[in-house]
Enzyme design. Sequence first.
Site: not given
Length: 158
Positions: A74, A77
């Site tokens: 991600c 993230c």
Amino acid sequence: MFKMQVRPFSKDNWSPVADDASEAQAIDATKQTMAEAKDASQHIIVEMTEMSQWEPEVMKSERPVVLDVYADWCGPCRKLTPLLTDMVEALNGEVRMVKVNSDNFPQLSQALNVRALPSVFLVFKGNVVDAFTGIPDKEKLEKFFTTAQVLNNLEGDE
């Protein structure tokens, strides 16, 4: 062969080697204090590796917990992690952060109703108090951490 000479400690001649027992004790005490501080900072941010960590690290924590649900793949993230880490470390132990890789704990992600990553929860005394998904603006992030500080201060007042 090189021989190192240890010179005695004096005002004019400093040596890192303790000259007497009291200096040796002071050096040992300083080393222990530094080791304890390092150990304490390592417990501010915890990566969950086993489901058995959930209860003690999140649900029964004495301090508010920033629960960061993320995935290695991600991109957002990876951008959010350093922001969260900096803010948690700046609070000097007032809050803790527990990182949960959603790929490793899909059942936990499902129980938390995680629909997108990153998902970040503020957990206090086993209850979700606040949450956000994605990368919030600076104001929202600061408000999130202010809430965590207030909760921590409430705990100290009881």
